[in-house]
Design an enzyme around this catalytic site. Structure first.
Site, short mmCIF file in Angstrom:
data_model
loop_
_atom_site.label_atom_id
_atom_site.label_comp_id
_atom_site.label_asym_id
_atom_site.label_seq_id
_atom_site.Cartn_x
_atom_site.Cartn_y
_atom_site.Cartn_z
N ASP A 14 2.90 -2.63 -4.45
CA ASP A 14 2.40 -3.48 -5.33
C ASP A 14 3.04 -3.81 -6.65
O ASP A 14 2.04 -3.51 -7.70
CB ASP A 14 0.88 -2.79 -5.42
CG ASP A 14 -0.10 -2.51 -4.41
OD1 ASP A 14 0.29 -3.18 -3.19
OD2 ASP A 14 -1.16 -2.12 -4.23
N LYS A 118 -2.76 -6.14 1.96
CA LYS A 118 -3.85 -5.09 2.14
C LYS A 118 -5.11 -5.36 1.06
O LYS A 118 -4.83 -5.88 0.18
CB LYS A 118 -3.40 -3.80 2.16
CG LYS A 118 -2.88 -3.55 0.53
CD LYS A 118 -2.37 -2.12 0.65
CE LYS A 118 -1.56 -1.97 -0.96
NZ LYS A 118 -2.69 -2.12 -1.94
N CYS A 163 -2.24 3.64 -5.09
CA CYS A 163 -1.53 3.08 -3.99
C CYS A 163 -0.40 3.91 -3.41
O CYS A 163 -0.15 4.06 -2.24
CB CYS A 163 -1.43 1.51 -4.13
SG CYS A 163 -3.11 0.58 -4.31
C1 VGL Z 1 -4.26 -0.13 -6.98
C2 VGL Z 1 -6.27 0.05 -8.14
C3 VGL Z 1 -6.80 -1.00 -7.43
C4 VGL Z 1 -2.87 0.02 -6.97
C5 VGL Z 1 -4.80 -1.29 -6.40
O1 VGL Z 1 -1.95 -0.68 -6.46
O2 VGL Z 1 -2.69 1.49 -6.90
N1 VGL Z 1 -4.93 0.41 -7.67
N2 VGL Z 1 -6.01 -1.81 -6.58
#
Ligand code: VGL
Ligand code: ZN
Length: 217
Positions: A14, A118, A163
């Protein structure tokens, strides 16, 4: 510590505009911060690029994930509570097709071999690169890596306490050796102390934390 590149993969979790304190828009304008900016999120990008060049040189797979939510996703505080009564806790972020959802422009995408999206089901969040938050619905990444006879995973990206943590714990559960590269991750640290808590959970599950200078390429 030498990496066994024949059986190793690099995971980049991410590294998207919305998770970074600053990023460039399509026309080059500097914007700050992303919708769910992780403190220091930008700082890991040159380190990840460096690691990726090493894995790429040895033809070891590099996989990147992308948080990819529809508008009104259940993880958004702006959305009504789900049937199960759960209320999302995040600002709107990584909306499909938005600039915030793009990988950060400083991340070298050339060596990335597989992209896993995702969190695209409106009623279900997905922190992990392997399973959605029901811990049952797979993303397909396990099959991809096992098909390539990968046994060791090196984790980088955002966020340490969400994540990265869920990906690391799932990876251990399904039998991978897991190392998190300390300089190449950053956390949200919300609620307070969640980075420390996450690191403890990961260590208890057998996840190793290694620093760059412990790695020899
Ligand atoms: C994430 C919060 C919401 C992450 C993704 O990538 O850690 N955190 N969505
Ligand atoms: Zn998300």
């Amino acid at each position: 510590m030498a990496i066994d590149f024949a059986h190793a993969a690099l995971l980049i979790i991410d590294v998207q505009n919305d998770f970074c304190p600053s990023y460039r828009t399509k026309d080059g304008t500097l914007s700050q911060p992303g919708a769910l900016a992780v403190p220091g999120g930008n700082e890991i990008i040159p380190i990840i690029n460096h690691l990726a060049s090493k894995f790429d040189k040895h033809h070891a797979p590099i996989v990147a994930t992308q948080d990819w939510h529809p508008q009104g996703h259940c993880s958004f505080a702006s959305s009504p509570a789900t049937a199960g009564g759960e209320q999302g806790m995040w600002p709107d972020h990584c909306v499909q097709g938005s600039w915030g959802a793009e990988l950060h422009s400083e991340l070298n995408q050339n060596p990335i071999r597989l992209m896993i999206r995702k969190g695209f089901r409106s009623y279900l969040d997905s922190y992990s690169a392997f399973f959605e938050n029901d811990h049952i619905t797979p993303t397909g990444l396990e099959g991809y890596l096992k098909n390539l006879e990968i046994t060791s995973l090196y984790l980088t990206g955002l966020a340490t306490d969400y994540c990265v943590k869920y990906s690391a714990l799932d990876a251990r559960r399904i039998g991978f050796t897991v190392s998190v590269i300390s300089e190449a991750v950053r956390g949200v640290d919300y609620p307070a102390d969640s980075i420390q808590q996450a690191m403890k959970e990961m260590k208890n599950a057998g996840v190793a934390f290694i620093t760059l200078n412990e790695l020899s390429f």
